[in-house]
Design an enzyme around this catalytic site. Sequence first.
Site, PDB file in Angstrom:
ATOM      1  N   ASP A  40       0.823  -1.199   0.000  1.00  9.91           N
ATOM      2  CA  ASP A  40       0.000   0.000   0.000  1.00  9.91           C
ATOM      3  C   ASP A  40       0.865   1.260   0.000  1.00  9.91           C
ATOM      4  OD1 ASP A  40      -2.345   1.504  -0.010  1.00  9.91           O
ATOM      5  OD2 ASP A  40      -2.446   1.595   2.184  1.00  9.91           O
ATOM      6  N   GLU A  66       1.030  -3.154  -5.111  1.00 10.02           N
ATOM      7  CA  GLU A  66       0.549  -1.801  -4.829  1.00 10.02           C
ATOM      8  C   GLU A  66       1.688  -0.924  -4.309  1.00 10.02           C
ATOM      9  OE1 GLU A  66      -3.463   0.304  -2.926  1.00 10.02           O
ATOM     10  OE2 GLU A  66      -3.046  -1.816  -2.530  1.00 10.02           O
ATOM     11  N   TYR A 139      -1.162  -9.005  -9.001  1.00  6.47           N
ATOM     12  CA  TYR A 139      -2.039  -8.063  -8.307  1.00  6.47           C
ATOM     13  C   TYR A 139      -3.325  -7.970  -9.126  1.00  6.47           C
ATOM     14  CZ  TYR A 139      -3.638  -3.763  -6.026  1.00  6.47           C
ATOM     15  OH  TYR A 139      -4.374  -2.836  -5.345  1.00  6.47           O
ATOM     16  N   ASP A 178      -1.878 -10.421  -4.224  1.00  9.73           N
ATOM     17  CA  ASP A 178      -3.201  -9.957  -3.820  1.00  9.73           C
ATOM     18  C   ASP A 178      -4.181 -10.340  -4.922  1.00  9.73           C
ATOM     19  OD1 ASP A 178      -5.468  -8.681  -3.010  1.00  9.73           O
ATOM     20  OD2 ASP A 178      -4.573  -6.679  -2.842  1.00  9.73           O
ATOM     21  N   ASN A 180      -7.510 -10.328  -4.565  1.00  8.24           N
ATOM     22  CA  ASN A 180      -8.717  -9.520  -4.440  1.00  8.24           C
ATOM     23  C   ASN A 180      -9.994 -10.351  -4.473  1.00  8.24           C
ATOM     24  OD1 ASN A 180      -8.545  -6.723  -3.896  1.00  8.24           O
ATOM     25  ND2 ASN A 180      -7.520  -6.392  -5.865  1.00  8.24           N
ATOM     26  N   ASP A 250      -5.072 -12.127   0.177  1.00 11.77           N
ATOM     27  CA  ASP A 250      -3.728 -12.452  -0.286  1.00 11.77           C
ATOM     28  C   ASP A 250      -3.517 -13.969  -0.179  1.00 11.77           C
ATOM     29  OD1 ASP A 250      -2.239  -9.543  -0.327  1.00 11.77           O
ATOM     30  OD2 ASP A 250      -3.738  -9.695   1.260  1.00 11.77           O
ATOM     31  N   ASP A 275      -2.035  -1.892   5.206  1.00 13.09           N
ATOM     32  CA  ASP A 275      -3.363  -2.404   5.540  1.00 13.09           C
ATOM     33  C   ASP A 275      -3.490  -3.887   5.192  1.00 13.09           C
ATOM     34  OD1 ASP A 275      -3.175  -2.004   2.851  1.00 13.09           O
ATOM     35  OD2 ASP A 275      -5.100  -0.993   2.620  1.00 13.09           O
ATOM     36  N   HIS A 276      -2.465  -4.460   4.587  1.00 11.16           N
ATOM     37  CA  HIS A 276      -2.358  -5.900   4.373  1.00 11.16           C
ATOM     38  C   HIS A 276      -1.236  -6.435   5.248  1.00 11.16           C
ATOM     39  CE1 HIS A 276      -4.808  -6.298   0.550  1.00 11.16           C
ATOM     40  NE2 HIS A 276      -4.678  -4.977   0.657  1.00 11.16           N
TER      41      HIS A 276
END
Length: 446
Positions: A40, A66, A139, A178, A180, A250, A275-276
């Site tokens: 992030d 990211e 990603y 990630d 998602n 993830d 935040d991950h």
Amino acid sequence: MELCRDPAQLRDLYVPPPRPRDTTEDGRRFNFKVTSWNVDGLRAWVKKGGLERVQADAPDVLCLQETKCGAESVPEELRSLGAFPHQHSPSDQPSYSGMGLLSRTKPLAVTYGMGDPELDAEGRVLTAEFPALRVVCVYVPNSGRGLGRLSFRQAWDERFCSFVSQLDRSKPVAICGDLNVAHQPLDLRNPSGNKRSPGFTWEERKAFRELLGAGFLDSFRVFNPSLPNAFTFWTYLSGARVRNVGWRLDYCLWSQRGRKDLCDSRIEQRAQGSDHCPVGIYLALEGIRTLGGRIRLPKRRRKDPRGDGNTREGTETPEGGTEGAEAPPGAVRAVPPLPGQGRIKGSRVLPRRCRGTGFGSGPVRLRPSRNWRPKRFGTGTSESWWTRPLPGGETPRFNPAHRPRLGQSARVCPRLSQSDGEAPRSLAPPSRCTVPFNPGGGVRLN
């Protein structure tokens, strides 16, 4: 680096064991580790101590998602990191997504994208090939607010599944990043209220199931099939991470045909900096150079260590021919017996109790193993019923499906003739067996 140390904050967190499983099911120690982390923002992640965490974990390959910076904007602290001299980044967009792959050893080849210019415009796939595997850093695009990009996401998922399936044909593939999507309801805190939220729609979950069906394993669920609260993403709003209201987005997927090389898969929920949280996979691969500089190669098979003629070169075999000589195409070479096991027949090692019995491929040789002791089965004998000879010199063939277990009566052998209508021809176990072998043929029941 700051970690969650308050017990109140760890109320519902998944806390992994202190040490990973470092061996496979057959006892091979792991020698290759891949870590994936959605940072992030790379520059903010470095300031929050992400590099110290990575250096402590010491993975062989690090996948970052990211990053939000182009190749020219990579922080100097990361660029000069000696532990990962080989760094690759496919995205030139400094403010959108961005990703990177860092490795200790130089990959054999590095490719960007999936071969589709339209779907590869955002730079979301990076593939690094190593001697024993391929690592795909990915990603996956988000469906967007109001599912505005769901159609693009579906097309992307379909192309990605085809891409990794093609890679898996030649080498095992580790897909880390990630993705998602929350695959199962236990992969997020509130599944009932997020059925049409991006990341939990049935279209996205169906695409993920198709990816697993193409020959890949969710490595974390291999070891934790029903473990709740194991999340990897928490929003910054409303203290979601403290209350562990999160999602598992993830993943580390691994080729199904390489299941025997899988040691462990972990989620490090206590790691701060984004935040991950990071996820990792531990593998035991052949021909991989470890951190100590040695290459782990398959052990060579010893030639006749006990001198019993099993693998001795130039020794005549009962079937004729010579062991150790040049084998004809398609022939099966004998291997030394394992400790505590029996004689080799073809390519199979016989159990100790079945030593010398032919194991379904010949008449029973009434020769128990050296340490074999007769055990009582049923109520009428003190010997194993499948080693008893039949009258008239006939010897039954051993069938493991008919062998009784402790506490069970003997099953009727289909080769034995029926005696006076007393022995049924079905394989259902009789109620009680008083005489293992009837002189008139068959098994007599009371």
